[in-house]
Design an enzyme around this catalytic site. Structure first.
Site, PDB file in Angstrom:
ATOM      1  CG  HIS A   1      39.641  39.008  31.371  1.00  0.00           C
ATOM      2  ND1 HIS A   1      39.373  40.451  31.576  1.00  0.00           N
ATOM      3  CD2 HIS A   1      41.015  38.973  31.726  1.00  0.00           C
ATOM      4  CE1 HIS A   1      40.643  40.789  31.822  1.00  0.00           C
ATOM      5  NE2 HIS A   1      41.521  40.199  32.118  1.00  0.00           N
TER       6      HIS A   1
ATOM      7  CG  HIS B   1      45.593  37.133  32.640  1.00  0.00           C
ATOM      8  ND1 HIS B   1      46.147  37.557  31.621  1.00  0.00           N
ATOM      9  CD2 HIS B   1      44.599  37.998  32.997  1.00  0.00           C
ATOM     10  CE1 HIS B   1      45.592  38.763  31.231  1.00  0.00           C
ATOM     11  NE2 HIS B   1      44.724  39.036  32.150  1.00  0.00           N
TER      12      HIS B   1
ATOM     13  CG  HIS C   1      43.901  43.261  29.327  1.00  0.00           C
ATOM     14  ND1 HIS C   1      43.736  42.216  28.749  1.00  0.00           N
ATOM     15  CD2 HIS C   1      44.159  43.014  30.676  1.00  0.00           C
ATOM     16  CE1 HIS C   1      43.828  40.854  29.528  1.00  0.00           C
ATOM     17  NE2 HIS C   1      43.994  41.459  30.779  1.00  0.00           N
TER      18      HIS C   1
ATOM     19  CD  GLU D   1      43.634  45.935  34.692  1.00  0.00           C
ATOM     20  OE1 GLU D   1      44.439  45.832  33.849  1.00  0.00           O
ATOM     21  OE2 GLU D   1      43.877  44.977  35.580  1.00  0.00           O
TER      22      GLU D   1
ATOM     23  CG  ASP E   1      42.196  39.949  35.533  1.00  0.00           C
ATOM     24  OD1 ASP E   1      42.871  39.468  34.458  1.00  0.00           O
ATOM     25  OD2 ASP E   1      42.474  41.011  36.099  1.00  0.00           O
ATOM     26  CG  ASP E   2      45.654  37.585  36.979  1.00  0.00           C
ATOM     27  OD1 ASP E   2      46.435  36.749  36.047  1.00  0.00           O
ATOM     28  OD2 ASP E   2      45.170  38.778  36.577  1.00  0.00           O
TER      29      ASP E   2
END
Ligand code: ADE
Ligand code: ZN
Length: 346
Positions: free
Chosen positions: A24, A26, A204, A207, A285-286
């Site tokens: 996961h 991005h 997703h 969240e 994630d980011d």
């Protein structure tokens, strides 16, 4: 494996050293401020921040949307194939340092095609970096194309259509962006089409959104994994189903903290989910926006919660189990993991 024999002082080094997958992440969320400014300059794109420091100072998020607004602004510097390659290559170097053996990367083509960047430019640049990750770094890597849920289903259907010449370069589709008000049901048909094309499907859900969105992702989209899913804890029947069917949740603790899903890492429900037998693992994630790559997620989460070597082993095993690779590969990683734990006294 004798987990109790791993001394607590050596646990951080074990977390760093153990082989793991990342499922996961991005890729546009790995774009560091320095690279944003470099690309803005070379592509002559205006960005509404005067310096790297000013941009970084804007990374004070209150919820998912406050992050997404900056994340899409950052992605606007990506125009040409080498931009996509350079972004992904920078991530793979970080992944190698974190002992990531396999990565399944999300990308958001609609962010780029809306700016007239061709689908070919996006996918070819990212794919070339994935090939180099395998040959030059020994990391296997694949791509999952996400639909932006704040856009229409028609836009998603058009995006899947545009991706058809490149299906050999993606392994699946996902669903991301603003969750609240955009339930999975909105994308039923495009996910059905993706499944019919033989693509894996993930989404997703949970969240910020309610457990009902996780049910929808499972029952309507037929998602094989749930990204985040931390709100499942509010629904006992859902928790039972996730545990029984071993549906993976790709959990991202630093993201959850930075987007105020949990006030502090110490409040995160990762330990509770692990103890209830869920197939959860850690992800970044980011990472450029949330203050850390994969090992930072492991180290900070273990520092904040009462987690042990047993949990570390379970998380790494879950990260293998949840990946979209053949079983013999997973077994090979488990053997590698066992050897690593033995080195640390287990
Ligand atoms: N796009 C990038 N990061 C995301 C996240 N954490 N949730 C939803 N969409 C995203
Ligand atoms: Zn995400």
């Amino acid at each position: 494996m004798n987990f109790a024999a791993v001394s607590p002082e050596r646990l951080p080094d074990l977390l760093r050293a153990m082989p793991k997958t990342e499922l996961h992440m991005h890729i546009e969320g790995s774009l560091e401020p320095e690279l944003i400014f470099q690309m803005a300059k070379r592509n002559q794109v205006q960005i509404p921040y005067s310096s790297v420091d000013v941009l970084r100072a804007a990374y004070a998020f209150t919820d998912l949307q406050s992050f997404l607004d900056i994340y899409y602004a950052g992605a606007s510097v990506l125009l040409h194939e080498p931009d996509f390659y350079d972004m992904a290559w920078a991530y793979f170097l970080k992944a190698q340092a974190d002992n990531v053996v396999h990565a399944e990367l999300f990308f958001d083509p609609q962010t780029h095609t809306a700016r007239q960047v061709p689908m070919a430019t996006v996918i070819n640049g990212l794919h070339r970096a994935c090939v180099d990750a395998q040959t030059k770094l020994g990391i296997s890597a694949s791509l999952i194309m996400c639909f932006l849920r704040h856009l229409s289903e028609e836009d998603a259907l058009q995006t899947l259509q545009e991706a058809k010449p490149y299906l050999d370069k993606i392994i699946g589709v996902g669903l991301d962006s603003s969750e609240q008000g955009h339930p999975p049901e909105k994308f039923e048909r495009v996910f059905a089409q993706a499944r019919a094309l033989g693509l894996h499907v993930v989404a997703h859900a949970g969240e910020e959104g309610p457990p009902a969105y996780i049910w929808g992702a499972l029952d309507v989209l037929k998602a094989e994994r749930i990204d985040h899913g931390v709100q499942a804890m509010h629904d006992t029947a859902l928790m039972q189903r996730l545990a029984q069917e071993r549906i993976p949740l790709t959990v991202c603790p630093l993201s959850n903290q930075k987007l105020c899903v949990f006030p502090n890492l110490a409040d995160h429900n990762l330990g509770a989910m692990l103890d209830q037998g869920l197939c959860v693992m850690l992800n970044s994630d980011d990472p450029a926006y949330f203050g850390g790559y994969l090992n930072d997620n492991y180290l900070q989460t273990f520092a904040a919660l009462p987690l042990t070597a047993t949990h570390a082993y379970q998380l790494a095993c879950n990260s293998f189990e949840a990946s979209f690779v053949p079983e013999p590969q997973k077994q090979a990683w488990r053997t590698q993991l066992d050897a690593c734990f033995k080195l640390y006294g287990a």
